[in-house]
Design a protein around this motif. Sequence first.
Motif: not given
Length: 379
Positions: A238-240, A246-249, A274-280, A287-293
């Motif tokens: 989780i970035h940002g 908390r996230a689980y994949a 939350l934007d999903l960023n599936l890197l490989g 898997f995820t990046t999160g930002e306040k909105c």
Amino acid sequence: MRLCRSLNDYPEAVIDAAKSMPTAYPPPHEKVWCIMGNELFGDGVGKTVSPELYAADVKKLRNIIDKLYRGNVSRPSLVAPDSFYDKGRKEIPRFLDASGKSVDVITRHIYNLGPGLTETKDLISKVLNRSYAQNEIVHYKYLQNVLKEHSKTSAWVGEAGGAYNSGHHEVTDAFIFAFWYLDQLGTAARYNNQAFCRQSFVGGFYGLVDADFNPNPDYYGALLWRQLMGSGVLLVDIHGGVNEIRAYAHCQRSNNGGLSLLILNYSNSTKYLLDLNLLGYSSPGNFTTGEKCQEDECLTSSKASSSEVRLEYHMSAANGTVTSRIVLLNGQPLLVTPSGEIPTLSPVKVNSTSPISLAPLTYAYVVIPNANAPACTTR
């Protein structure tokens, strides 16, 4: 799950166990686990014994089981010690060394929130305080490292109710407890635990169902986990600077190449985009990046168009009251039908390019059926 006949809590009873064991074993298609003892060493409750004495009687039980199941390839798995132990404690390494290859599964108990007699607001504060979960991760890692030297022994969470003394009404039987229970499910899987036994299915204030067999909120959270989260576990990053998500994949259950995520928002005031960023799609991977909105931004979907959809199961408390025993799925209350049937758990379909909007103190299962993740693809 089927258990062997009880042998008493004290391992010395194994000496005479053969007299009380069944004379015939169940059909080969049934899986049998024999669990011996309960909280007998480490930070046990009441009487404790040394790891070496425990191991000696476990070996005797192993011999009894092997004799009963001689010639049957589906012999029962032997599970022990079902106790508490923390990082740095030497009981488990001593027990494993002394028991040899007798034990198939090592189990431990988790009641890291303390007594259920705690005041409601204080116990809720512990559920949402990430330090309790972080401290528990230390114990998961410790056991994982210990078992690296015992490759044929797997780990279970053998009993977990969060708060001992039967839990706490309007906490362990309420919506808020998902933020302890589901987080522990995700963490246990992340550190290669093969089973997680909730204390309890029915009984006390920490049951998945109440005394009348009406589901508590965690029943539905567990049911969705069982339906959506497969055995393949992937790492989430989780970035940002977001500490409240908390996230689980996992690989999606019963769908080759699909992905399932569990995402929990611990904030009591902030909605997250939350934007999903599936890197490989690798295991592990990001898997995820999160930002306040802002409120209006969270409701705005991406302008990008796509024919692909994802499935979302958003879970929230009735009337926004986290102590409620009624849980909403995508805004609709989950209630047993008049005929006693569990309601259908239906997702909403969302454009796969749009961000995930997660309201304060809610959680969601998100399924990407067409992710085509290589780590989740059977060739």
